[in-house]
Design a protein around this motif. Structure first.
Motif, short mmCIF file in Angstrom:
data_model
loop_
_atom_site.label_atom_id
_atom_site.label_comp_id
_atom_site.label_asym_id
_atom_site.label_seq_id
_atom_site.Cartn_x
_atom_site.Cartn_y
_atom_site.Cartn_z
N SER A 184 -1.90 11.29 -7.70
CA SER A 184 -0.90 12.24 -7.88
C SER A 184 0.09 12.15 -6.67
O SER A 184 -0.10 11.77 -5.52
N LEU A 185 1.20 12.53 -6.86
CA LEU A 185 2.32 12.67 -6.00
C LEU A 185 3.07 14.08 -5.99
O LEU A 185 3.54 14.23 -6.98
N PRO B 294 2.80 5.70 -5.55
CA PRO B 294 1.97 5.18 -6.46
C PRO B 294 2.87 4.53 -7.72
O PRO B 294 3.83 5.25 -7.91
N LEU B 295 2.63 3.38 -8.45
CA LEU B 295 3.46 2.88 -9.27
C LEU B 295 3.39 3.74 -10.59
O LEU B 295 4.61 3.96 -11.16
N GLN B 296 2.30 4.40 -11.06
CA GLN B 296 2.44 5.21 -12.08
C GLN B 296 1.63 6.63 -11.53
O GLN B 296 0.58 6.80 -11.83
N PRO B 297 2.36 7.65 -10.87
CA PRO B 297 1.65 8.79 -10.59
C PRO B 297 1.50 9.50 -11.79
O PRO B 297 2.26 9.69 -12.59
N MET B 298 0.30 10.39 -11.55
CA MET B 298 -0.02 11.12 -12.64
C MET B 298 -0.47 12.53 -12.22
O MET B 298 -0.98 12.66 -10.94
N ILE C 19 -12.32 21.96 -23.26
CA ILE C 19 -11.29 22.00 -22.23
C ILE C 19 -10.30 21.15 -22.52
O ILE C 19 -10.13 19.83 -22.43
N ARG C 20 -9.17 21.62 -22.95
CA ARG C 20 -7.85 20.65 -23.16
C ARG C 20 -7.07 20.55 -21.91
O ARG C 20 -6.76 21.52 -20.99
N VAL C 21 -6.74 19.25 -21.64
CA VAL C 21 -5.90 18.97 -20.52
C VAL C 21 -4.96 18.00 -20.83
O VAL C 21 -4.92 17.30 -21.80
N GLN C 22 -3.78 18.29 -20.26
CA GLN C 22 -2.58 17.30 -20.35
C GLN C 22 -2.52 16.46 -19.17
O GLN C 22 -2.58 16.96 -18.02
N SER C 23 -2.04 15.28 -19.34
CA SER C 23 -1.46 14.41 -18.26
C SER C 23 -0.20 14.18 -18.09
O SER C 23 0.61 14.20 -19.27
N ILE C 24 0.44 14.48 -16.97
CA ILE C 24 1.98 14.42 -16.75
C ILE C 24 2.01 13.28 -15.92
O ILE C 24 1.46 13.04 -14.93
N GLY C 25 2.99 12.45 -16.65
CA GLY C 25 3.61 11.09 -15.95
C GLY C 25 2.56 10.02 -16.59
O GLY C 25 2.72 9.86 -17.92
N ALA C 26 1.78 9.35 -15.83
CA ALA C 26 1.07 8.21 -16.45
C ALA C 26 0.02 8.55 -17.60
O ALA C 26 -0.62 9.77 -17.48
N PRO D 162 1.04 -1.16 -0.09
CA PRO D 162 -0.18 0.06 0.09
C PRO D 162 0.92 1.38 0.04
O PRO D 162 2.04 1.39 0.23
N HIS D 163 0.18 2.45 -0.46
CA HIS D 163 1.02 3.66 -0.51
C HIS D 163 1.40 4.07 0.87
O HIS D 163 0.44 3.54 1.99
N THR D 164 2.35 4.61 1.30
CA THR D 164 2.60 5.37 2.44
C THR D 164 1.64 6.41 3.12
O THR D 164 1.21 7.06 2.14
#
Length: 798
Positions: free
Chosen positions: A557-558, A482-486, A504-511, A437-439
């Motif tokens: 998110s992290l 998280p294994l794949q934070p975003m 609405i334009r959105v960018q995902s950063i990370g995963a 689990p996440h801390t």
């Protein structure tokens, strides 16, 4: 991971002899003192530094909340994230005075949390749960077994309700902790009833610029005074306490004090088994040393002799500093005699003093370790994620330590798959289970002797014929992310209701999301590297949350929280896109200059509204053409945080006189706010702040000038705009001001007189100055629609 420069700085600032002296100073006493408070920064740092370093007592700070409802003078962290920052600050403050921390509350999802300023102890206890906070204090008393408990504040009117609640609960818990019938479930955790010997109150007032104690403090029964300063630094203990307090940088703590006197007045309110009266020494009526335990009833003659000899050998070790060889010889002998005496104690004596002897043995091992090593450090390297492989690396220069062994301290399910050893270095390869689990965002406790966080290392070895074992915490805490934070950019969007909404334009950063969880009528599609979010045609006012999905689960998110004064930490939260749809009009022709201090997101929120906003730096404030702006907004605390802004007050005054609109968001009296020079006309910020704030977020709002332009244009502010406010209405209200200022609002907490300094505005020359003491920035972050509508009005041209 710290860089080489940080590591070198840490080694130089904590040299071997300093660490050894601090470790030896723990051995002077077997007393534990607990200081109770409601927030990080409530502790009495100077007094605690004296008790720890001059007297050798074990110090424990019991803190009920993480301070998540407070303010932040450093940056934009608010709410739960601020709680993580202030947790790290409290633990750094404790590290600087070698104290432990007992956390009673666990963040905003816990009933015991910082819900914002309270004027009422009864209300705080109702919200926390009176039995709940008492139980948590009882658990802390039974775990740490303090001989002495001292709350920081008095339970008197005019004091913060959280402070009052903690002081009241601390006293209530005294009897409960000693009662075997109270909370018997504690026995399952190995906790037995415990009788606190003495309970003191501060014999000084807690009044100041924030609070206003209405009742005088109780009479002093003890003057705690330390004539000489700290042996290591030469500082007075109050100065050493300020070094500890400076770790609370988000609260602006830590000041230099010239020639402070190390004296604290205390009032003994409760003494177990005796009368509470005047004393000459805080150690009176408690077992203060091993020699005191030796003459305790029930201790056998041979155990008594062993403890007397152990005390003499501890005294010899203290006198032998800095001779490592003589210190080791004395402490090895002291430990052997304590262990012999411990084995002879009957159950009654062991229940009363066994924990003191166990702690002393652990402290002796820590001192022997410092006498045997030059440097030692542990670090986790590699990805710390479910299913990953990582390593624990331990480096140590310990020529006097033989037969060294390393035992990794790891979360359940982690597998130490291999170990590589060479002189002064051990690496343990670790497999993290995919189900790890996440801390959690909030640590459970802090121990000054180590063993903190999810993992670390235990270093074992032989010194002078004695085998010791110490906990070595990693340079940065082990935190499973998280294994794949975003994260999403933007994570929040404002759109006008009842109008055709553009995509609405959105960018995902990370995963990269594999899917989205969206309400009915919403569409999310991929276009190139962006995601395009299409709202329904008829979108009603309100907040909509859209959730990206990664590997079949909602994304996380992290956020890394890193400041120079704390050890880096992180905050894990759901990755979400929030869309606020609201009925709003923007002021025509507004060109806004924003002067932020880094403590709010008002500039960002104005841009989200679609306003024309320019951030003003030093160059613009010093020589820029301010006349190109219709409005200049000064963020909270900015005068106290930006010297360039302080130097620009005359230019700002001229900007107003020549037709500009200056909007100042709330400031404290301590934020370099000169009532006669900072604002364009005299304006005094109320103090103490408790008298000049409204803490009820639903307090009725009476508009005194309903036809004023700031109340009508471009949005008519009505009752609906005051709905849904969070935490409180406002604080640091204006108390006195020039007759040019018009009062726009009146509001008050229940049972109090109305305050009219929350929103005032004055025509000055051809321009205007408006001062806002409402917690507008917080409401914007909470997506309160009325706050955005009011903000649009406030930034209109003069």
């Amino acid at each position: 991971m710290p860089d080489d420069h940080s590591r070198l700085a840490g080694a130089v600032h904590q040299p071997t002899l300093v660490r050894l002296h601090r470790a030896l100073s723990r051995l002077r006493s077997v007393v534990t003192v607990m200081n109770t408070g409601a927030h990080p920064d409530d502790e009495i740092n100077g007094m605690l530094a004296a008790l720890r370093f001059a007297y050798g007592m074990r110090v424990v700070v019991a803190c009920s909340t993480r301070g998540e409802g407070g303010q932040n003078a450093l940056g934009p962290e608010r709410g739960a994230v601020l709680g993580v920052l202030r947790t790290a600050e409290m633990e750094e403050a404790a590290r600087r005075m070698d104290a432990d921390v007992a956390w009673l509350g666990h963040g905003p999802d816990d009933p015991v949390y910082d819900f914002g300023f309270s004027k009422n102890g009864d209300d705080t206890l109702h919200r926390w749960g009176e039995e709940r906070i008492a139980e948590r204090l009882v658990r802390a008393y039974r775990r740490y077994r303090p001989d002495i408990v001292i709350p920081t504040f008095l339970d008197v009117p005019g004091q913060h309700g959280h402070h009052r609640a903690m002081t009241r609960a601390a006293e209530t818990a005294l009897g409960l902790a000693a009662d075997p019938s109270a909370f018997p479930e504690h026995a399952a955790s190995g906790l037995a009833p415990w009788q606190v010997s003495k309970y003191y109150l501060p014999a000084w007032s807690g009044a100041g610029y924030a609070y206003d104690d209405e009742v005088p403090p109780p009479p002093a029964t003890l003057s705690l005074e330390v004539a000489s300063g700290d042996e290591v630094t030469g500082l007075a203990y109050k100065q050493l306490g300020e070094w500890s307090r400076s770790a609370h940088a988000s609260q602006g703590m830590g000041v230099w004090r010239d020639n402070p006197v190390d004296r604290w007045s205390l009032h003994l309110k409760v003494r177990a088994g005796g009368e509470a009266g005047p004393e000459n020494d805080i150690r009176a009526h408690v077992l203060a040393t091993l020699a005191d335990i030796a003459v305790m009833p029930g201790v056998t003659k041979s155990a008594s002799a062993a403890l007397q000899e152990a005390q003499a050998q501890i005294d010899a070790a203290l006198a032998a500093f800095p001779s490592r060889a003589r210190i080791v010889e004395a402490l090895v002998g002291a430990a052997r005699r304590i262990e012999g005496a411990r084995a002879e104690l009957d159950k009654e004596a062991a229940d009363k003093v066994g924990h003191r002897l166990d702690r002393k043995l652990r402290e002796i091992d820590a001192a022997l370790f410092e006498a045997s090593v030059n440097t030692a450090r542990a670090v986790f390297s590699g990805p710390v994620q479910p299913g990953a492989r990582m390593a624990l690396q331990m480096h140590f220069d310990a020529q006097e330590l033989s037969d060294v062994a390393v035992i990794p301290r790891l979360p359940e399910g982690f597998d130490a798959v291999a170990m590589h050893e060479e002189r002064g270095y051990v690496q343990v390869d670790i497999a993290i289970p995919s189900s790890a689990p996440h801390t959690g965002n909030y640590s459970k406790a802090y121990d000054s002797l180590g063993g903190n966080g999810e993992g670390g290392g235990r270093l074992s070895g032989r010194v002078g014929g004695r085998r010791i074992e110490v906990d070595l915490d990693p340079e940065e805490p082990l935190r499973i992310g998280p294994l794949q934070p975003m994260s999403l950019d933007p994570a929040m969007v404002l759109i006008k209701a009842r109008e055709p909404a553009p995509g609405i334009r959105v960018q995902s950063i990370g995963a990269e999301p594999s899917d989205w969880q969206v309400p009915a009528g919403w569409i999310v599609r991929k276009e190139g590297s962006d995601w395009v979010v299409l709202p329904p045609r008829e979108l009603r006012p309100g907040v909509t949350t859209l959730v990206p999905v990664v590997d079949g689960r909602p994304a996380s998110s992290l956020q890394t929280i890193s400041y120079p004064h704390i050890r880096p930490t992180s905050f894990i939260a759901p990755a979400e896109l929030k869309v606020l749809s609201l009925d709003i009009a923007l002021p025509a022709g507004a060109r806004i200059g924003y002067v932020g201090g880094g403590s709010d997101n008002v500039g960002v929120q104005m841009r989200r509204l679609g306003l024309d906003v320019t951030d003003l730096g030093e160059a613009e404030l010093k020589a820029g053409a301010l006349s190109t702006f219709t409005t200049i907004v000064v963020g909270i605390f900015a005068f106290g945080l930006r010297r360039d802004l302080q130097m620009a007050t005359e230019r700002l005054h001229r900007f107003v006189e020549e037709g500009g609109h200056l909007v100042t968001l709330y400031h404290r009296p301590t934020d370099a706010w000169d009532p006669a020079a900072t604002p364009p006309r005299r304006l005094v910020i109320g103090s103490p702040s408790l008298r000049w704030r409204v803490t009820d977020p639903a307090a009725p709002m009476r508009v005194l000038m309903p036809d004023h332009t700031l109340m009508t244009s471009p949005n008519r502010i009505d009752a609906g705009d005051w709905q849904g406010w969070d935490k409180e209405r406002g604080l640091y209200f204006a108390a006195e001001y020039d007759a040019a200022y018009e009062e726009l609002l009146a509001l008050n907490d229940p049972g109090e007189n109305p305050l009219k300094g929350s929103l005032i505005s004055a025509r000055i020359g051809r321009g205007r100055h408006t001062h806002v003491s409402l917690v507008l920035h917080h409401q914007l972050d909470k997506l309160v629609p009325g706050a955005f509508r009011l903000l649009a009005n406030l930034v209109q041209p003069a």
